[in-house]
Every structure is written in structure tokens, then in C-alpha cells.
Design a protein around this motif. Sequence first.
Motif, mmCIF file in Angstrom:
data_model
loop_
_atom_site.group_PDB
_atom_site.id
_atom_site.type_symbol
_atom_site.label_atom_id
_atom_site.label_comp_id
_atom_site.label_asym_id
_atom_site.label_seq_id
_atom_site.Cartn_x
_atom_site.Cartn_y
_atom_site.Cartn_z
ATOM 1 N N LYS A 186 48.427 52.906 33.884
ATOM 2 C CA LYS A 186 49.486 52.918 32.716
ATOM 3 C C LYS A 186 50.872 52.361 33.268
ATOM 4 C CE LYS A 186 47.847 56.229 29.257
ATOM 5 N NZ LYS A 186 47.859 57.383 28.638
ATOM 6 N N ASP A 187 50.825 52.265 34.567
ATOM 7 C CA ASP A 187 52.053 51.813 35.227
ATOM 8 C C ASP A 187 51.886 50.391 35.762
ATOM 9 O OD1 ASP A 187 54.266 51.390 37.029
ATOM 10 O OD2 ASP A 187 54.470 53.514 37.219
ATOM 11 N N LEU A 188 52.163 49.482 35.420
ATOM 12 C CA LEU A 188 52.179 48.131 36.370
ATOM 13 C C LEU A 188 52.505 48.275 37.657
ATOM 14 C CD1 LEU A 188 53.069 45.870 33.257
ATOM 15 C CD2 LEU A 188 50.881 46.364 33.847
ATOM 16 N N ASN A 189 53.582 48.578 37.960
ATOM 17 C CA ASN A 189 53.812 48.702 39.453
ATOM 18 C C ASN A 189 52.992 49.365 40.167
ATOM 19 O OD1 ASN A 189 56.386 47.248 38.810
ATOM 20 N ND2 ASN A 189 57.386 49.330 38.440
ATOM 21 N N LYS A 190 52.493 50.365 39.907
ATOM 22 C CA LYS A 190 51.308 51.255 40.552
ATOM 23 C C LYS A 190 50.016 50.410 40.519
ATOM 24 C CE LYS A 190 53.104 55.927 40.110
ATOM 25 N NZ LYS A 190 52.925 57.060 39.658
ATOM 26 N N ALA A 191 49.631 49.907 39.325
ATOM 27 C CA ALA A 191 48.383 49.270 39.222
ATOM 28 C C ALA A 191 48.077 47.962 39.862
ATOM 29 C CB ALA A 191 48.411 48.827 37.440
ATOM 30 N N LYS A 192 49.282 47.319 40.266
ATOM 31 C CA LYS A 192 49.471 46.219 40.981
ATOM 32 C C LYS A 192 48.640 46.290 42.413
ATOM 33 C CE LYS A 192 52.378 42.461 42.637
ATOM 34 N NZ LYS A 192 53.782 42.013 42.963
ATOM 35 N N LEU A 193 48.941 47.401 42.877
ATOM 36 C CA LEU A 193 48.034 47.974 44.274
ATOM 37 C C LEU A 193 46.391 48.250 43.880
ATOM 38 C CD1 LEU A 193 50.769 50.039 45.893
ATOM 39 C CD2 LEU A 193 50.450 47.571 46.314
ATOM 40 N N LYS A 194 46.323 48.434 42.554
ATOM 41 C CA LYS A 194 44.855 49.011 42.457
ATOM 42 C C LYS A 194 44.093 48.023 41.744
ATOM 43 C CE LYS A 194 46.257 53.413 43.581
ATOM 44 N NZ LYS A 194 45.886 54.000 44.510
ATOM 45 N N VAL A 195 44.363 46.930 41.059
ATOM 46 C CA VAL A 195 43.558 46.116 40.465
ATOM 47 C C VAL A 195 43.729 44.664 40.818
ATOM 48 C CG1 VAL A 195 43.964 47.492 38.363
ATOM 49 C CG2 VAL A 195 45.375 45.483 38.467
ATOM 50 N N PHE A 196 42.845 43.909 40.349
ATOM 51 C CA PHE A 196 42.726 42.353 40.588
ATOM 52 C C PHE A 196 44.061 41.814 39.935
ATOM 53 C CE2 PHE A 196 38.235 43.825 40.609
ATOM 54 C CZ PHE A 196 38.125 43.558 42.211
ATOM 55 N N VAL A 197 44.905 41.037 40.792
ATOM 56 C CA VAL A 197 46.135 40.511 40.285
ATOM 57 C C VAL A 197 45.874 39.176 39.234
ATOM 58 C CG1 VAL A 197 47.692 42.075 41.201
ATOM 59 C CG2 VAL A 197 47.124 39.833 42.136
ATOM 60 N N ASP A 198 44.981 38.489 40.072
ATOM 61 C CA ASP A 198 44.617 36.978 39.321
ATOM 62 C C ASP A 198 44.204 37.000 38.063
ATOM 63 O OD1 ASP A 198 45.944 35.964 41.803
ATOM 64 O OD2 ASP A 198 43.911 36.047 42.714
ATOM 65 N N GLY A 199 44.627 36.056 37.291
ATOM 66 C CA GLY A 199 43.983 35.842 35.827
ATOM 67 C C GLY A 199 42.379 35.442 35.787
ATOM 68 N N CYS A 200 41.940 35.580 34.726
ATOM 69 C CA CYS A 200 40.440 35.313 34.520
ATOM 70 C C CYS A 200 40.314 33.808 34.156
ATOM 71 C CB CYS A 200 39.758 36.143 33.748
ATOM 72 S SG CYS A 200 39.501 37.770 34.382
ATOM 73 N N PHE A 201 41.235 33.328 33.457
ATOM 74 C CA PHE A 201 41.060 32.036 32.735
ATOM 75 C C PHE A 201 40.854 30.989 33.733
ATOM 76 C CE2 PHE A 201 43.015 27.806 31.379
ATOM 77 C CZ PHE A 201 42.175 27.711 30.158
ATOM 78 N N PHE A 202 41.642 30.750 34.959
ATOM 79 C CA PHE A 202 41.481 29.570 35.501
ATOM 80 C C PHE A 202 39.756 29.925 36.413
ATOM 81 C CE2 PHE A 202 41.635 28.024 40.130
ATOM 82 C CZ PHE A 202 41.706 26.805 39.787
ATOM 83 N N LEU A 203 39.516 30.965 36.830
ATOM 84 C CA LEU A 203 38.347 31.158 37.496
ATOM 85 C C LEU A 203 37.171 31.006 36.780
ATOM 86 C CD1 LEU A 203 39.160 34.741 39.276
ATOM 87 C CD2 LEU A 203 38.986 32.430 40.418
ATOM 88 N N VAL A 204 37.025 31.389 35.407
ATOM 89 C CA VAL A 204 36.150 31.266 34.376
ATOM 90 C C VAL A 204 35.941 29.531 34.357
ATOM 91 C CG1 VAL A 204 35.432 31.603 32.102
ATOM 92 C CG2 VAL A 204 36.509 33.375 33.268
ATOM 93 N N THR A 205 36.941 28.963 33.833
ATOM 94 C CA THR A 205 36.939 27.588 33.695
ATOM 95 C C THR A 205 36.320 26.686 34.900
ATOM 96 O OG1 THR A 205 39.272 27.291 34.168
ATOM 97 C CG2 THR A 205 38.714 27.497 31.799
ATOM 98 N N SER A 206 36.823 27.272 36.188
ATOM 99 C CA SER A 206 36.355 26.746 37.440
ATOM 100 C C SER A 206 34.742 26.841 37.575
ATOM 101 C CB SER A 206 36.791 27.382 38.632
ATOM 102 O OG SER A 206 38.466 27.050 38.577
ATOM 103 N N THR A 207 34.442 28.146 37.254
ATOM 104 C CA THR A 207 32.876 28.442 37.254
ATOM 105 C C THR A 207 32.122 27.739 36.268
ATOM 106 O OG1 THR A 207 33.454 30.751 38.044
ATOM 107 C CG2 THR A 207 31.428 30.283 37.228
ATOM 108 N N MET A 208 32.649 27.608 35.254
ATOM 109 C CA MET A 208 31.811 26.741 34.110
ATOM 110 C C MET A 208 31.753 25.389 34.410
ATOM 111 S SD MET A 208 33.358 28.681 30.544
ATOM 112 C CE MET A 208 32.288 27.363 29.434
ATOM 113 N N GLU A 209 32.910 24.868 34.707
ATOM 114 C CA GLU A 209 32.927 23.362 35.398
ATOM 115 C C GLU A 209 31.775 23.225 36.305
ATOM 116 O OE1 GLU A 209 36.855 22.406 36.018
ATOM 117 O OE2 GLU A 209 37.251 21.930 34.152
ATOM 118 N N SER A 210 31.976 23.913 37.380
ATOM 119 C CA SER A 210 30.844 23.948 38.562
ATOM 120 C C SER A 210 29.395 24.068 38.282
ATOM 121 C CB SER A 210 31.218 25.100 39.463
ATOM 122 O OG SER A 210 30.335 25.023 40.507
#
Length: 248
Positions: A186-210
Motif C-alpha cells: 500500500k506504500d509505493l516507496n516501500k513497494a518499490k523494493l518488493k515488487v517488479f518495477v518495470d511495466g508489462c506493456f513493452f515486455l508483452v508486445t516484445s514477446t508477442m512480436e517474437s
Amino acid sequence: CRAGDMDTDVLVGCGHAPLLQTRWGVSGIVLLAVGVWGRVSLAVYFSLLDEKATNVPFVLVGAGAVVVLLGTFGCFATCRGSTWMLKLYAMLLSLVFLIVLVAAIVGFVFRHEIKANFETNLNLALKNYNATVDQHSDAVDTIQRTLHCCGVQNYTDWEKTEYFTQRGIPQSCCKSQDDCSERDLKDLNKAKLKVFVDGCFFLVTSTMESKMSVVAGISFGIACFQLVGIFLACCLSRYITNNQYEMV
């Protein structure tokens, strides 16, 4: 003499028949398998796309099944030495070739529209995310877990959602499920150390294109291979016709 010539034509045709059936049977099975693989491997991404944007694998599956059947028909036509059957075979094979080619071209031309459509639907899935048994919410969780990403552009996208105000960032964004409490999420500052920070859109489109590049490449190769079948069927039909004229 005429009967002998006719028997020779049939024998020539039957001599080519097993090879013809094997070639087109294998090419049809490969095309069908590629379509199924594309549909299965991209299923989670397709669930966040409009239905009309996910038809290419189905076209390949259908085309593959038709090519397998046409291989049997071509074998029969060759063995019979029937010119009209061979011409019909060539016409049907040409139709399948055009369908596969058009599907590949449409997928390439409208790839940017497909990306835009996916981004819109992914944003909508985040907005309506509820972490229950929902197709789109489940797709979001699967994508975030498998691609190690979070949100559309980055993990802060979740801050704009109703789910964030209630429970924070979803558990599917966590790097480690054992070290990812709801308070941290619930805290973005703490969450930054706990979660993946990169978005999914670029990764998904790259995977789909591949993966779609693999599908398109193999499909194009099979389509070109079909041109050889069309050419051989026309040549054999002409050969049989010329022999029939010589007998008259």
C-alpha cells in the motif's frame, strides 16, 4: 497402343502420388501445429485483445487442416490422372495460399493497431482488477508473474486503481511472496523494493512480436511451398492433356 499409353499416364501419376501426399500432408500438419502453438502460447495475451485481433492462429489451423485434406485429394487426382481434378486441386491450393498470405499481411499491417488495442485493454483490466476468478484479472496476474513486470508502463500505474486503495499493489507483482506484506504493497516507496518495477506493456508486445514472427515466418515458408504444389499440379495436368491429344 492407346490403352498402353493411358496405363502409362496412370502409373506416372501414381508414382508421384505418395510423394505429393507426403509433402502436402507434412506441410499441412506443420501449418496446423504452428497455428495451435501460436494460439496456446499467446492465449493469455489474446484474452486482453479484441476477438477480431486474435483470428490469425485460427486461420492457420483451418488452412493447415484444409491442406492435409487437399493432400489426400491431390494424391487421388494424381493417381487417377484426372486433369480436371488436378486443376481443381491447384485452384483450391491457390485459394489456401491467398488466405494464409492475406492473414499474414493483415497481421503485419495492423500490428500497431493491435498494440494500441492491447494497451487500452490492459489499462482497463487494471482499472477493473478485483483479484477474483475473472478472466481479465487472471490474465493480468499471469502476465505479471511470468514476465516479472507490474502495471502497464510501471508499477505506479496501480496507484490509480480502486484495488490499490483497498489492498495496494497485487501480490502477482511481488518478487518474493514470502517478503511482500499488504502494508508494504500500500506504500509505493516501500513497494518499490518488493515488487517488479518495470511495466508489462513493452515486455508483452516484445514477446508477442517474437512469437508471431516465428508463426509468420513458418507460415510464409509453407505458403511458398504451396506454390510449388500449384506449379506441379498444373504441369502434370498439362502433361496428361498433351498425351491424350497425342493418342487421338
